[in-house]
Design a protein around this motif. Structure first.
Motif, mmCIF file in Angstrom:
data_model
loop_
_atom_site.group_PDB
_atom_site.id
_atom_site.type_symbol
_atom_site.label_atom_id
_atom_site.label_comp_id
_atom_site.label_asym_id
_atom_site.label_seq_id
_atom_site.Cartn_x
_atom_site.Cartn_y
_atom_site.Cartn_z
ATOM 1 N N LYS A 11 0.832 -1.214 -0.173
ATOM 2 C CA LYS A 11 -0.045 -0.066 -0.011
ATOM 3 C C LYS A 11 0.981 1.382 0.059
ATOM 4 O O LYS A 11 0.437 2.076 -0.843
ATOM 5 N N HIS A 12 2.027 1.348 0.942
ATOM 6 C CA HIS A 12 2.534 2.310 0.997
ATOM 7 C C HIS A 12 3.622 2.605 -0.047
ATOM 8 O O HIS A 12 4.090 3.937 -0.582
ATOM 9 N N ALA A 13 4.053 1.800 -0.642
ATOM 10 C CA ALA A 13 5.050 1.971 -1.894
ATOM 11 C C ALA A 13 4.153 2.462 -3.065
ATOM 12 O O ALA A 13 4.699 3.217 -3.732
ATOM 13 N N VAL A 14 3.009 1.867 -3.294
ATOM 14 C CA VAL A 14 2.042 2.585 -4.340
ATOM 15 C C VAL A 14 1.849 4.126 -4.110
ATOM 16 O O VAL A 14 1.788 4.845 -4.891
ATOM 17 N N LEU A 15 1.532 4.336 -2.725
ATOM 18 C CA LEU A 15 1.198 5.510 -2.305
ATOM 19 C C LEU A 15 2.318 6.522 -2.520
ATOM 20 O O LEU A 15 2.306 7.883 -3.093
ATOM 21 N N ALA A 16 3.461 6.116 -2.187
ATOM 22 C CA ALA A 16 4.653 7.095 -2.458
ATOM 23 C C ALA A 16 4.889 7.483 -4.014
ATOM 24 O O ALA A 16 5.338 8.232 -4.145
ATOM 25 N N LEU A 17 4.540 6.377 -4.910
ATOM 26 C CA LEU A 17 4.545 6.550 -6.285
ATOM 27 C C LEU A 17 3.594 7.636 -6.593
ATOM 28 O O LEU A 17 3.802 8.475 -7.623
ATOM 29 N N SER A 25 11.479 1.542 -8.465
ATOM 30 C CA SER A 25 10.198 2.389 -7.965
ATOM 31 C C SER A 25 10.083 2.370 -6.491
ATOM 32 O O SER A 25 9.164 3.004 -6.063
ATOM 33 N N LEU A 26 10.926 1.525 -5.922
ATOM 34 C CA LEU A 26 10.681 1.462 -4.276
ATOM 35 C C LEU A 26 11.250 2.823 -3.833
ATOM 36 O O LEU A 26 11.190 2.829 -2.434
ATOM 37 N N ALA A 27 11.992 3.400 -4.581
ATOM 38 C CA ALA A 27 13.154 4.427 -4.005
ATOM 39 C C ALA A 27 12.206 5.412 -3.119
ATOM 40 O O ALA A 27 12.607 5.836 -2.114
ATOM 41 N N PRO A 28 11.005 6.179 -3.582
ATOM 42 C CA PRO A 28 10.143 7.125 -2.715
ATOM 43 C C PRO A 28 9.647 6.404 -1.441
ATOM 44 O O PRO A 28 9.872 7.174 -0.434
ATOM 45 N N TYR A 29 9.395 5.334 -1.319
ATOM 46 C CA TYR A 29 8.877 4.440 -0.206
ATOM 47 C C TYR A 29 9.968 4.340 0.880
ATOM 48 O O TYR A 29 10.065 4.599 1.970
ATOM 49 N N LEU A 30 10.972 3.648 0.300
ATOM 50 C CA LEU A 30 12.272 3.310 1.144
ATOM 51 C C LEU A 30 12.765 4.456 1.683
ATOM 52 O O LEU A 30 13.572 4.470 2.965
ATOM 53 N N LEU A 49 2.458 13.359 -7.783
ATOM 54 C CA LEU A 49 1.910 14.865 -7.744
ATOM 55 C C LEU A 49 2.875 16.041 -7.613
ATOM 56 O O LEU A 49 2.603 17.119 -7.851
ATOM 57 N N ARG A 50 3.933 15.811 -7.067
ATOM 58 C CA ARG A 50 4.974 16.674 -6.803
ATOM 59 C C ARG A 50 5.756 16.930 -8.204
ATOM 60 O O ARG A 50 6.633 17.852 -8.076
ATOM 61 N N ALA A 51 5.711 16.313 -9.194
ATOM 62 C CA ALA A 51 6.223 16.570 -10.298
ATOM 63 C C ALA A 51 5.568 17.788 -10.851
ATOM 64 O O ALA A 51 6.440 18.507 -11.771
ATOM 65 N N LYS A 52 4.560 18.403 -10.669
ATOM 66 C CA LYS A 52 4.115 19.695 -11.161
ATOM 67 C C LYS A 52 3.877 20.828 -10.168
ATOM 68 O O LYS A 52 3.694 20.486 -8.804
ATOM 69 N N PRO A 53 4.410 21.876 -10.407
ATOM 70 C CA PRO A 53 4.411 22.806 -9.142
ATOM 71 C C PRO A 53 3.273 23.314 -8.709
ATOM 72 O O PRO A 53 3.223 23.927 -7.454
ATOM 73 N N ALA A 54 2.035 23.099 -9.261
ATOM 74 C CA ALA A 54 0.843 23.585 -8.488
ATOM 75 C C ALA A 54 0.548 22.623 -7.112
ATOM 76 O O ALA A 54 0.970 21.642 -7.130
ATOM 77 N N PRO A 55 -0.157 23.425 -6.211
ATOM 78 C CA PRO A 55 -0.118 22.684 -4.959
ATOM 79 C C PRO A 55 -1.314 21.772 -5.051
ATOM 80 O O PRO A 55 -2.068 21.681 -5.847
ATOM 81 N N PHE A 56 -1.037 20.598 -4.037
ATOM 82 C CA PHE A 56 -2.039 19.607 -4.099
ATOM 83 C C PHE A 56 -2.466 19.373 -2.627
ATOM 84 O O PHE A 56 -1.675 19.867 -1.541
ATOM 85 N N CYS A 57 -3.478 18.737 -2.217
ATOM 86 C CA CYS A 57 -4.110 18.259 -0.954
ATOM 87 C C CYS A 57 -4.196 16.678 -0.881
ATOM 88 O O CYS A 57 -4.394 16.076 -1.939
ATOM 89 N N VAL A 58 -3.457 16.119 0.364
ATOM 90 C CA VAL A 58 -4.018 14.802 0.476
ATOM 91 C C VAL A 58 -4.954 14.700 1.609
ATOM 92 O O VAL A 58 -4.616 15.240 2.741
ATOM 93 N N LEU A 59 -6.057 13.874 1.427
ATOM 94 C CA LEU A 59 -6.876 13.462 2.536
ATOM 95 C C LEU A 59 -6.753 12.290 2.793
ATOM 96 O O LEU A 59 -6.857 11.181 2.051
ATOM 97 N N ASP A 60 -6.337 11.897 3.985
ATOM 98 C CA ASP A 60 -6.385 10.678 4.730
ATOM 99 C C ASP A 60 -7.319 10.236 5.596
ATOM 100 O O ASP A 60 -7.315 10.681 6.636
ATOM 101 N N THR A 61 -8.273 9.327 5.465
ATOM 102 C CA THR A 61 -9.515 9.071 5.915
ATOM 103 C C THR A 61 -9.414 8.248 7.250
ATOM 104 O O THR A 61 -10.342 8.345 8.084
ATOM 105 N N HIS A 62 -8.249 7.372 7.368
ATOM 106 C CA HIS A 62 -8.273 6.458 8.091
ATOM 107 C C HIS A 62 -6.717 6.551 8.547
ATOM 108 O O HIS A 62 -6.045 5.662 8.488
ATOM 109 N N ALA A 63 -6.402 7.813 9.278
ATOM 110 C CA ALA A 63 -4.945 8.002 9.414
ATOM 111 C C ALA A 63 -4.142 7.415 10.342
ATOM 112 O O ALA A 63 -2.869 7.356 10.381
#
Length: 279
Positions: free
Chosen positions: A17-23, A76-81, A28-42
């Motif tokens: 789950k977290h490896a895919v989330l990190a990807l 592709s595991l680099a962001p997660y690890l 989302l970080r690749a574009k300069p525009a701001p983004f929001c993350v909503l985590d419903t079961h944090a």
């Protein structure tokens, strides 16, 4: 209200789950525009793998314990690890980042994180974890009410992670209904819905319910580490992703088999497919 993720932190389901989330966050970080993350079961944000509950189950040994300190089985595991290593700078695995910590590590100054947790003790711990952080808001609330309260975000782009503990017998139905309602409010957002793979028929019913909503562009990614011969244990982990980032499907078709080989001990496999294509 009895589920506590500390018993399961860092297990194979978390890793997938977290490896895919990190990807997704990396995209989302690749574009300069701001983004929001909503985590419903944090949950509580960060987990001590040397604590008594984690040591009682030792589920992390079959998950992050197989990856930490070893050569990554796929780039592709680099962001997660990288996020896990950032919490353990001495090179010894003790702290495991839940989805709030993973998301926070990906935020820039212009981005925002909204964390929702129903359990009162865990919500207090989460608020303490992010006290004074202007980019993070913590709310003690029901997850499905939060989808109504916080969507659409002012940033107009971002990710919604819906990751229930599956304590309720109707959780799959609630998940499909919650997604449909949230998508009506914010059809352009990225949604990642986690689900356990125990009984395959239940997974099929859930996927069928989502397909019947008419939501387009839905990707299914699954990783199993046990043969699906019993519904008494967690055999695997799935993510249903709405509006996945461009090329995520191709990246997961490469990543998940490598991750399976690094984690699996008794069987299983991986699969990536489109539930509904783009209209």
């Amino acid at each position: 209200m009895n589920y506590r993720h500390i018993f399961h932190a860092g297990n194979p389901a978390d890793v997938m789950k977290h490896a895919v989330l990190a990807l997704i966050l990396d995209h989302l970080r690749a574009k300069p525009a701001p983004f929001c993350v909503l985590d419903t079961h944090a949950g509580i944000g960060c987990y001590d793998l040397l604590s008594e509950p984690a040591q009682k189950t030792l589920e992390c040994e079959d998950g992050i314990g197989r990856l930490f300190g070893a050569p990554p089985p796929h780039p592709s595991l680099a962001p997660y690890l990288g996020a896990v290593e950032g919490l353990n700078p001495d090179g010894r695995l003790r702290w495991y980042p839940g989805s709030p910590r993973l998301a926070r590590a990906a935020l820039r100054e212009q981005d925002r994180l909204v964390l929702v947790e129903l359990h009162p003790d865990d919500a207090r711990t989460l608020k303490a974890e992010f006290a004074g952080d202007r980019n993070v808001a913590v709310h003690q609330s029901d997850a499905y009410l939060a989808l109504k309260a916080h969507l659409p975000p002012k940033e107009k782009r971002g990710l919604v992670l819906i990751d229930p503990p599956f304590e309720q017998p109707d959780e799959f139905a609630r998940l499909a209904e919650g997604l449909a309602a949230a998508h009506r409010r914010w059809p352009t957002g990225v949604y990642a819905l986690w689900y356990p793979i125990k009984e395959r028929a239940a997974v099929w019913r859930f996927q069928d319910a989502v397909e019947k909503t008419g939501i387009p562009k839905v990707l299914i990614a699954e990783l199993t580490w046990h043969p699906e011969d019993t519904h008494l244990r967690l055999n695997g982990s799935g993510l249903l992703i709405v509006n996945p980032p461009w090329t995520l499907d191709d990246r997961l078709r490469e990543l998940l088999p490598a991750l399976h080989d690094a984690l699996a001990t008794t069987g299983g496999g991986s699969a990536v497919s489109w539930l509904t294509p783009e209209r």
